[in-house]
Structures are given as C-alpha cells and as structure tokens.
Write a protein that holds these residues in place. Structure first.
Motif, PDB file in Angstrom:
ATOM      1  N   ILE A 103    -130.526 -93.564  -3.390  1.00  0.00           N
ATOM      2  CA  ILE A 103    -130.295 -93.316  -1.962  1.00  0.00           C
ATOM      3  C   ILE A 103    -130.788 -94.485  -1.123  1.00  0.00           C
ATOM      4  O   ILE A 103    -130.099 -94.941  -0.202  1.00  0.00           O
ATOM      5  N   GLU A 104    -131.970 -94.982  -1.457  1.00  0.00           N
ATOM      6  CA  GLU A 104    -132.508 -96.123  -0.707  1.00  0.00           C
ATOM      7  C   GLU A 104    -131.596 -97.341  -0.838  1.00  0.00           C
ATOM      8  O   GLU A 104    -131.360 -98.059   0.134  1.00  0.00           O
ATOM      9  N   GLN A 105    -131.070 -97.580  -2.035  1.00  0.00           N
ATOM     10  CA  GLN A 105    -130.150 -98.693  -2.255  1.00  0.00           C
ATOM     11  C   GLN A 105    -128.874 -98.500  -1.446  1.00  0.00           C
ATOM     12  O   GLN A 105    -128.371 -99.433  -0.817  1.00  0.00           O
ATOM     13  N   MET A 106    -128.366 -97.281  -1.428  1.00  0.00           N
ATOM     14  CA  MET A 106    -127.161 -96.998  -0.665  1.00  0.00           C
ATOM     15  C   MET A 106    -127.406 -97.204   0.832  1.00  0.00           C
ATOM     16  O   MET A 106    -126.542 -97.731   1.535  1.00  0.00           O
ATOM     17  N   GLN A 107    -128.588 -96.818   1.310  1.00  0.00           N
ATOM     18  CA  GLN A 107    -128.916 -97.022   2.716  1.00  0.00           C
ATOM     19  C   GLN A 107    -128.945 -98.512   3.057  1.00  0.00           C
ATOM     20  O   GLN A 107    -128.461 -98.926   4.117  1.00  0.00           O
ATOM     21  N   LEU A 108    -129.481 -99.326   2.159  1.00  0.00           N
ATOM     22  CA  LEU A 108    -129.494-100.775   2.384  1.00  0.00           C
ATOM     23  C   LEU A 108    -128.069-101.316   2.441  1.00  0.00           C
ATOM     24  O   LEU A 108    -127.742-102.156   3.283  1.00  0.00           O
ATOM     25  N   GLU A 109    -127.217-100.833   1.549  1.00  0.00           N
ATOM     26  CA  GLU A 109    -125.823-101.274   1.546  1.00  0.00           C
ATOM     27  C   GLU A 109    -125.108-100.838   2.822  1.00  0.00           C
ATOM     28  O   GLU A 109    -124.309-101.595   3.385  1.00  0.00           O
ATOM     29  N   LEU A 110    -125.406 -99.643   3.295  1.00  0.00           N
ATOM     30  CA  LEU A 110    -124.823 -99.176   4.558  1.00  0.00           C
ATOM     31  C   LEU A 110    -125.318-100.025   5.731  1.00  0.00           C
ATOM     32  O   LEU A 110    -124.535-100.364   6.630  1.00  0.00           O
ATOM     33  N   ASP A 111    -126.610-100.363   5.723  1.00  0.00           N
ATOM     34  CA  ASP A 111    -127.161-101.219   6.783  1.00  0.00           C
ATOM     35  C   ASP A 111    -126.451-102.571   6.810  1.00  0.00           C
ATOM     36  O   ASP A 111    -126.080-103.073   7.882  1.00  0.00           O
ATOM     37  N   THR A 112    -126.237-103.145   5.624  1.00  0.00           N
ATOM     38  CA  THR A 112    -125.557-104.441   5.529  1.00  0.00           C
ATOM     39  C   THR A 112    -124.121-104.331   6.040  1.00  0.00           C
ATOM     40  O   THR A 112    -123.665-105.176   6.813  1.00  0.00           O
ATOM     41  N   ALA A 113    -123.422-103.279   5.615  1.00  0.00           N
ATOM     42  CA  ALA A 113    -122.041-103.088   6.063  1.00  0.00           C
ATOM     43  C   ALA A 113    -121.993-102.878   7.573  1.00  0.00           C
ATOM     44  O   ALA A 113    -121.122-103.441   8.265  1.00  0.00           O
ATOM     45  N   GLU A 114    -122.928-102.124   8.097  1.00  0.00           N
ATOM     46  CA  GLU A 114    -122.970-101.878   9.543  1.00  0.00           C
ATOM     47  C   GLU A 114    -123.237-103.174  10.310  1.00  0.00           C
ATOM     48  O   GLU A 114    -122.578-103.456  11.320  1.00  0.00           O
ATOM     49  N   GLU A 115    -124.177-103.984   9.822  1.00  0.00           N
ATOM     50  CA  GLU A 115    -124.479-105.261  10.482  1.00  0.00           C
ATOM     51  C   GLU A 115    -123.261-106.174  10.495  1.00  0.00           C
ATOM     52  O   GLU A 115    -122.967-106.832  11.504  1.00  0.00           O
TER      53      GLU A 115
END
Length: 126
Positions: A103-115
């Motif tokens: 989940i933490e990894q997915m959140q980081l990937e979502l943050d990157t995609a959002e940025e």
C-alpha cells in the motif's frame, strides 16, 4: 442443565444471519443435533461459532478456522490448538506487513503520477 439454542436464538446471540449459520454447517464447521426439521445447537456450537467469527474478523480463511477448531482436544487440553493459533497469527502478521508495504508503495506511485499530471496541467495551454 446446559442451554441449547435454536438457529434463530444462536443467530440473535451472535448477531449473524441464520443463512450464515447454515453455511457453516454445510462446510462441516457446525453439527447441530436434529429433532425432525429443527436444529438444536449446544453451548459447544456457540463457542465454535464464536471462534469462526473471531477467526474471520482477523482474516483467517474458513479452512484455517476449521483446522484450528479440529485441533481442540477436550481430554488433552488445547496446547496444540494454541500453538497452531500462534503460528497462524504470526503468518497473518507477516501478510499484513507485506500488504502495508504494498500500500505504501502504491501511494508513492500515486503521488508521482499526481505530481506529473499537475506539472503537465500547469504547462498545458488553457
């Protein structure tokens, strides 16, 4: 005198549906006495159902619940059952820790995609 339960009394006692109780019976986890069409559940059935519901709440499969219930030996105590339960708890903790990392990894990937999306939106013409 021990208390026995009808299916509706047992369902009310543990806040589950009669359908769920019949399902656990079909799976071989409960074996009520029969009087004609009526199911008569014993205090042992109540304890078994409590164990099933507790196991499900902490993420155990029905097969794991059944395995733990079958390990209980009224004549020899419940050491084997408790040791198996401790092992299953450790396994479940490892699974949850891995899920948390995922989940933490997915959140980081979502943050990157959002940025990236925000940066592209800022550069895009109106």
């Amino acid at each position: 005198m021990s208390v026995n339960y009808s299916i509706s009394e047992l369902a009310r006692e543990l806040d589950v549906t009669t359908r769920a109780i019949r399902f656990y019976e079909e799976q071989g986890l409960l074996a009520p006495e029969r009087r004609g069409q009526e199911r008569i559940y014993s205090p042992k059935d109540l304890v078994t159902l409590k164990l099933i519901l507790r196991g499900k709440r902490i993420g155990f499969s029905l097969a794991e619940c059944k395995e733990l219930i079958e390990l209980y030996d009224p004549s020899g105590g419940n050491r084997k059952q408790l040791e198996a339960f401790m092992s299953k708890i450790a396994e479940r903790r490892l699974q949850l820790a891995q899920q948390l990392l995922d989940i933490e990894q997915m959140q980081l990937e979502l943050d990157t995609a959002e940025e990236r999306c925000l940066a592209a939106l800022a550069e895009a013409p109106h």
